[in-house]
Design a protein around this motif. Structure first.
Motif, PDB file in Angstrom:
ATOM      1  N   LEU A  96       0.827  -1.204   0.000  1.00 16.77           N
ATOM      2  CA  LEU A  96       0.000   0.000   0.000  1.00 16.77           C
ATOM      3  C   LEU A  96       0.867   1.263   0.000  1.00 16.77           C
ATOM      4  O   LEU A  96       0.521   2.267   0.601  1.00 16.77           O
ATOM      5  N   PRO A 153      -7.946  -0.681  -3.963  1.00 16.19           N
ATOM      6  CA  PRO A 153      -7.810  -1.782  -3.004  1.00 16.19           C
ATOM      7  C   PRO A 153      -9.084  -1.944  -2.178  1.00 16.19           C
ATOM      8  O   PRO A 153      -9.725  -0.956  -1.810  1.00 16.19           O
ATOM      9  N   LEU A 159      -3.840  -8.363   0.242  1.00 17.15           N
ATOM     10  CA  LEU A 159      -4.320  -7.171  -0.442  1.00 17.15           C
ATOM     11  C   LEU A 159      -5.048  -7.600  -1.715  1.00 17.15           C
ATOM     12  O   LEU A 159      -4.525  -8.385  -2.504  1.00 17.15           O
ATOM     13  N   ALA A 166      -1.825   4.068   5.224  1.00 17.05           N
ATOM     14  CA  ALA A 166      -1.533   4.351   3.821  1.00 17.05           C
ATOM     15  C   ALA A 166      -2.198   5.634   3.355  1.00 17.05           C
ATOM     16  O   ALA A 166      -1.577   6.464   2.660  1.00 17.05           O
ATOM     17  N   LEU A 196      -0.494   2.995  -4.747  1.00 20.93           N
ATOM     18  CA  LEU A 196      -1.876   3.450  -4.651  1.00 20.93           C
ATOM     19  C   LEU A 196      -2.209   4.457  -5.741  1.00 20.93           C
ATOM     20  O   LEU A 196      -3.263   4.379  -6.382  1.00 20.93           O
ATOM     21  N   MET A 202      -4.670   0.310   5.947  1.00 25.76           N
ATOM     22  CA  MET A 202      -5.291   1.304   5.073  1.00 25.76           C
ATOM     23  C   MET A 202      -5.236   2.691   5.698  1.00 25.76           C
ATOM     24  O   MET A 202      -4.959   3.685   5.014  1.00 25.76           O
TER      25      MET A 202
END
Length: 220
Positions: free
Chosen positions: A35, A50, A58, A124, A40, A121
């Motif tokens: 990530l 994602p 992932l 990220a 991304l 997440m």
């Protein structure tokens, strides 16, 4: 008739995704990878996002059709217009990104178990926010955060990720302010990823993935 098993590519450290036409009928394109901010941003610019649970690899998706909302097709009901004319809510942009994404991760979504906004997440998208790629809209009532949304800004397409409401209509107000801002800036669309009745009531529609990919590249 048995469904045909289609092997899904496993990503390595290389910053590359398979062609989105290789996605399964459900839209799953690849598994693995990381990530990182670079991956991304490559994903969003390629029509990929994602979506996975905390205990899985992932998972990267590119569904066909794709749900989008064209800013000039935003639907605002009469009751919502009256709400917007009141002074009940205060709207800010990029004021409390961390609080917004944290609320999105924790909000109860009824039948849905758990959340796809995992700790990985959160970290990220915090990094994307620091880099100026992820933004949030906040809704305040009596100086308390009661709703909001966040997503990834590609400069001509806004990729919506999640919304939350602690009081009725708060996320809807955030979404309307976002779309109106995007329209004034000439954005082509809001990427809503997967269609829902709620998004449809606001004007979202499904378009072929190929059309969406053209929107991603047309203004770059």
């Amino acid at each position: 008739m048995k469904s045909q098993h289609i092997p899904v590519p496993i990503l390595t450290e290389r910053l590359i995704f398979p062609p989105v036409t290789q996605a399964t009928s459900e839209g799953l394109l690849a598994v693995g990878g990381d990530l990182s901010a670079d991956r991304l941003m490559l994903a969003y610019r390629s029509g990929v996002f994602p979506w996975f649970s905390d205990d899985s690899l992932l998972l990267w998706w590119s569904p066909d059709p794709r749900a989008v909302l064209f800013p000039n097709k935003l639907k605002v009901s009469r009751s919502t217009r009256r709400l917007l004319q009141q002074d009940r809510f205060r709207v800010t942009r990029n004021h409390s990104f961390t609080e917004v994404i944290t609320h999105c991760a924790r909000v109860d979504r009824g039948e849905q178990e758990g959340t796809w906004i995992t700790e990985r997440m959160l970290q990220a998208y915090e990094e994307l926010h620091k880099l100026g790629h992820a933004i949030s809209y906040e809704i305040w009532e009596d100086n308390k955060l009661v709703g909001g949304l966040y997503g990834v800004d590609l400069g001509h397409v806004f990729c919506g990720e999640s919304m939350f409401s602690l009081v009725s209509n708060a996320s809807k107000v955030a979404f309307i302010h976002l779309v109106r801002d995007l329209e004034t800036k000439g954005y082509s669309c809001v990427d809503c990823q997967v269609y829902s009745e709620h998004l449809g009531s606001l004007g979202a529609e499904e378009i072929p993935r190929e059309t969406f990919l053209k929107l991603l590249t047309s203004s770059e």
